[in-house]
Design a protein around this motif. Structure first.
Motif, PDB file in Angstrom:
ATOM      1  N   LEU A  68     -18.252  -6.892  15.724  1.00  0.00           N
ATOM      2  CA  LEU A  68     -18.122  -8.301  15.335  1.00  0.00           C
ATOM      3  C   LEU A  68     -17.226  -9.055  16.316  1.00  0.00           C
ATOM      4  O   LEU A  68     -17.549 -10.156  16.749  1.00  0.00           O
ATOM      5  N   ASN A  69     -16.109  -8.421  16.668  1.00  0.00           N
ATOM      6  CA  ASN A  69     -15.190  -9.037  17.627  1.00  0.00           C
ATOM      7  C   ASN A  69     -15.892  -9.377  18.929  1.00  0.00           C
ATOM      8  O   ASN A  69     -15.704 -10.469  19.480  1.00  0.00           O
ATOM      9  N   GLY A  70     -16.706  -8.437  19.393  1.00  0.00           N
ATOM     10  CA  GLY A  70     -17.458  -8.640  20.640  1.00  0.00           C
ATOM     11  C   GLY A  70     -18.353  -9.866  20.544  1.00  0.00           C
ATOM     12  O   GLY A  70     -18.431 -10.682  21.467  1.00  0.00           O
ATOM     13  N   VAL A  71     -19.030 -10.016  19.403  1.00  0.00           N
ATOM     14  CA  VAL A  71     -19.934 -11.160  19.220  1.00  0.00           C
ATOM     15  C   VAL A  71     -19.138 -12.461  19.230  1.00  0.00           C
ATOM     16  O   VAL A  71     -19.490 -13.431  19.909  1.00  0.00           O
ATOM     17  N   PHE A  72     -18.032 -12.490  18.483  1.00  0.00           N
ATOM     18  CA  PHE A  72     -17.234 -13.722  18.409  1.00  0.00           C
ATOM     19  C   PHE A  72     -16.673 -14.078  19.793  1.00  0.00           C
ATOM     20  O   PHE A  72     -16.626 -15.240  20.169  1.00  0.00           O
ATOM     21  N   GLU A  73     -16.243 -13.040  20.532  1.00  0.00           N
ATOM     22  CA  GLU A  73     -15.704 -13.296  21.878  1.00  0.00           C
ATOM     23  C   GLU A  73     -16.771 -13.865  22.795  1.00  0.00           C
ATOM     24  O   GLU A  73     -16.579 -14.843  23.495  1.00  0.00           O
ATOM     25  N   LYS A  74     -17.921 -13.242  22.765  1.00  0.00           N
ATOM     26  CA  LYS A  74     -19.014 -13.639  23.658  1.00  0.00           C
ATOM     27  C   LYS A  74     -19.490 -15.063  23.341  1.00  0.00           C
ATOM     28  O   LYS A  74     -19.778 -15.857  24.229  1.00  0.00           O
ATOM     29  N   ILE A 105     -19.005  -4.509   0.344  1.00  0.00           N
ATOM     30  CA  ILE A 105     -17.596  -4.940   0.334  1.00  0.00           C
ATOM     31  C   ILE A 105     -17.014  -4.865   1.754  1.00  0.00           C
ATOM     32  O   ILE A 105     -16.395  -5.815   2.234  1.00  0.00           O
ATOM     33  N   ASN A 106     -17.234  -3.727   2.417  1.00  0.00           N
ATOM     34  CA  ASN A 106     -16.612  -3.563   3.741  1.00  0.00           C
ATOM     35  C   ASN A 106     -17.117  -4.572   4.760  1.00  0.00           C
ATOM     36  O   ASN A 106     -16.367  -5.016   5.620  1.00  0.00           O
ATOM     37  N   SER A 107     -18.378  -4.926   4.671  1.00  0.00           N
ATOM     38  CA  SER A 107     -18.884  -5.889   5.656  1.00  0.00           C
ATOM     39  C   SER A 107     -18.215  -7.249   5.448  1.00  0.00           C
ATOM     40  O   SER A 107     -17.855  -7.928   6.410  1.00  0.00           O
ATOM     41  N   LEU A 108     -18.015  -7.640   4.196  1.00  0.00           N
ATOM     42  CA  LEU A 108     -17.354  -8.933   3.956  1.00  0.00           C
ATOM     43  C   LEU A 108     -15.910  -8.903   4.450  1.00  0.00           C
ATOM     44  O   LEU A 108     -15.448  -9.843   5.106  1.00  0.00           O
ATOM     45  N   LEU A 109     -15.201  -7.817   4.150  1.00  0.00           N
ATOM     46  CA  LEU A 109     -13.793  -7.726   4.577  1.00  0.00           C
ATOM     47  C   LEU A 109     -13.693  -7.795   6.096  1.00  0.00           C
ATOM     48  O   LEU A 109     -12.871  -8.547   6.644  1.00  0.00           O
ATOM     49  N   ALA A 110     -14.537  -7.040   6.765  1.00  0.00           N
ATOM     50  CA  ALA A 110     -14.494  -7.028   8.234  1.00  0.00           C
ATOM     51  C   ALA A 110     -14.807  -8.420   8.776  1.00  0.00           C
ATOM     52  O   ALA A 110     -14.126  -8.928   9.667  1.00  0.00           O
ATOM     53  N   LEU A 111     -15.824  -9.042   8.208  1.00  0.00           N
ATOM     54  CA  LEU A 111     -16.254 -10.345   8.704  1.00  0.00           C
ATOM     55  C   LEU A 111     -15.141 -11.392   8.549  1.00  0.00           C
ATOM     56  O   LEU A 111     -14.840 -12.137   9.488  1.00  0.00           O
ATOM     57  N   VAL A 112     -14.529 -11.440   7.373  1.00  0.00           N
ATOM     58  CA  VAL A 112     -13.500 -12.465   7.151  1.00  0.00           C
ATOM     59  C   VAL A 112     -12.299 -12.217   8.066  1.00  0.00           C
ATOM     60  O   VAL A 112     -11.736 -13.151   8.641  1.00  0.00           O
ATOM     61  N   GLU A 113     -11.934 -10.953   8.246  1.00  0.00           N
ATOM     62  CA  GLU A 113     -10.814 -10.654   9.155  1.00  0.00           C
ATOM     63  C   GLU A 113     -11.120 -11.125  10.574  1.00  0.00           C
ATOM     64  O   GLU A 113     -10.287 -11.765  11.217  1.00  0.00           O
ATOM     65  N   VAL A 114     -12.327 -10.821  11.029  1.00  0.00           N
ATOM     66  CA  VAL A 114     -12.679 -11.193  12.405  1.00  0.00           C
ATOM     67  C   VAL A 114     -12.808 -12.717  12.518  1.00  0.00           C
ATOM     68  O   VAL A 114     -12.379 -13.319  13.510  1.00  0.00           O
ATOM     69  N   MET A 115     -13.362 -13.354  11.487  1.00  0.00           N
ATOM     70  CA  MET A 115     -13.420 -14.826  11.498  1.00  0.00           C
ATOM     71  C   MET A 115     -12.015 -15.401  11.698  1.00  0.00           C
ATOM     72  O   MET A 115     -11.798 -16.296  12.508  1.00  0.00           O
ATOM     73  N   LYS A 116     -11.061 -14.882  10.922  1.00  0.00           N
ATOM     74  CA  LYS A 116      -9.706 -15.429  10.998  1.00  0.00           C
ATOM     75  C   LYS A 116      -9.072 -15.180  12.372  1.00  0.00           C
ATOM     76  O   LYS A 116      -8.396 -16.048  12.901  1.00  0.00           O
ATOM     77  N   GLU A 117      -9.330 -13.994  12.932  1.00  0.00           N
ATOM     78  CA  GLU A 117      -8.788 -13.723  14.278  1.00  0.00           C
ATOM     79  C   GLU A 117      -9.291 -14.740  15.296  1.00  0.00           C
ATOM     80  O   GLU A 117      -8.632 -15.022  16.284  1.00  0.00           O
ATOM     81  N   HIS A 118     -10.472 -15.258  15.041  1.00  0.00           N
ATOM     82  CA  HIS A 118     -11.073 -16.197  16.005  1.00  0.00           C
ATOM     83  C   HIS A 118     -11.026 -17.650  15.503  1.00  0.00           C
ATOM     84  O   HIS A 118     -11.729 -18.503  16.031  1.00  0.00           O
ATOM     85  N   GLN A 119     -10.218 -17.880  14.485  1.00  0.00           N
ATOM     86  CA  GLN A 119     -10.063 -19.233  13.904  1.00  0.00           C
ATOM     87  C   GLN A 119     -11.387 -19.880  13.513  1.00  0.00           C
ATOM     88  O   GLN A 119     -11.610 -21.070  13.735  1.00  0.00           O
TER      89      GLN A 119
END
Ligand code: UFG
Length: 344
Positions: A68-74, A105-119
């Motif tokens: 997910l991080n890779g996608v948000f960065e790219k 559950i895990n996909s939502l948690l991961a997604l929201v965390e990564v969203m927040k890291e990328h504002q």
């Protein structure tokens, strides 16, 4: 002006793919993620055919933070996210509960965390009317309490909504709309896009169309002895294009005037209850095709009767369903015929 990028997880799935089409139609730039665990690349081809657009697509799993991080960065600036990627079969969830909790559950948690890291602060979440359990009264509105979920699938949707509500309360920037779907059915009227279950269908309408196309021997109606007028379960069947368009209205609102309280939720249904048997009969009437069906035993985890009061979505999202269940059945059959190259 550059169009706004929206990340669509599960964008190769049934609801995700139809929503991608509507996002393009409204001038957004969808970015699709899918892991094809429950979807098929055919739907991506369908989106391209309908829209004439080249797709931005990443293959990967939403529980994988690194991916997910890779996608948000790219992708750089994303205006919002629509999170469709989840398991969705009531019956399967009763059989494999851990798999459902683990994934949804895990996909939502991961997604929201990564969203927040990328504002990235705007999220549309795929919820379900199953959050209401067996409602005390119908039509059910958004203020009905969450009763005990009838299935692990329903429980994952309740938990995800709770997680989002808590996350919003702790974070003034985060804005979330949960859309509580009733029963999406049908296909794109072009017949280029529709529901494409990977294995044996769990849901009613693909089972009907596959039986009509002689891929399945017969449709079994799960339970004919419920406390309903004809003994079969009652649902609110909503055309997939109506449902997809509601997502565009929801993201327009999030990015435009905004929402009160940072967390909002809307029922997406037609407001009409139709029994399973009635729907089967409508299919036969609309298509003129013979359908081999019989009444069988009940299925574990099924809610008996539910249909929506969709007034809140009408008032606040300026959305209401335009198609009928007959339209949806006609479109579902056109899609199935195209898929199987049938001329009936
Ligand atoms: N049904 C049959 N035979 C089948 C399949 C389904 O009789 O072969 C019946 C079910 O028992 C139920 C009705 O048709 O009474 C609808 O069943 P679906 O599996 O199509 O849909 P569900 O109502 O169980 O759940 C669906 C989606 C969920 C969504 C929910 C909202 O799978 O993701 O609608 O109601 F949340």
């Amino acid at each position: 002006m550059k169009s706004k990028k929206i990340l669509v997880t599960g964008g190769a799935g049934y609801i995700g793919a139809h929503t991608v089409v509507e996002l393009f139609a409204s001038g957004y730039s969808p970015v699709i993620i899918d892991n094809f665990s429950k979807s098929d690349r055919t739907l991506l081809d369908g989106i391209e055919k309908i829209t004439g657009k080249a797709l931005t697509f990443y293959e990967g799993d939403c529980t994988d933070r690194q991916f997910l991080n890779g996608v948000f960065e790219k992708e750089g600036k994303l205006e919002g996210v629509m999170h469709f990627a989840a398991y969705k079969s009531v019956g399967e969830s009763v059989e494999f509960p851990i798999m459902y909790y683990q994934n949804n559950i895990n996909s939502l948690l991961a997604l929201v965390e990564v969203m927040k890291e990328h504002q990235v602060n705007n999220l549309i979440f795929s919820s379900s009317c199953t959050v209401y359990g067996e409602p005390d009264s119908i039509p059910v509105d958004e203020y009905a309490p969450f009763k005990k979920a009838e299935s692990p699938y329903g429980a994952t949707k309740q938990m995800c909504e709770q997680i989002l509500e808590d996350a919003v309360r702790a974070d003034i920037d985060l804005k979330v709309i949960s859309l509580r779907y009733f029963n999406p059915i049908g296909a794109h009227p072009s017949a280029m896009l529709g529901e494409l279950p990977i294995d044996k269908p769990n849901n009613l309408v693909p089972y009907i169309t596959q039986t009509a196309a002689s891929i399945r021997e017969k449709l079994v109606i799960f339970g004919g002895d419920y406390d309903t007028p004809d003994g079969t379960c009652i649902r609110d069947f909503i055309h997939i294009v109506d449902l997809a368009q509601a997502h565009v209205k929801a993201i327009d609102k999030l990015l435009g005037e905004g929402i009160s309280d940072g967390y909002q939720y809307y029922n997406l249904g037609t407001g009409q209850g139709i029994s399973v048997l009635q729907l089967v009969k409508e299919f036969i009437e609309v298509t003129g095709v013979k359908l081999n069906y019989e009444i069988g035993p009940r299925r574990a985890g099924d809610v008996v009767k539910t249909y929506a009061n969709p007034t809140k979505a009408k008032n606040e999202l300026n959305w209401s369903a335009q198609y009928t269940s007959r339209d949806a059945l006609r479109d579902a059959w056109a899609w199935e015929k195209r898929l199987r190259r049938l001329n009936t």
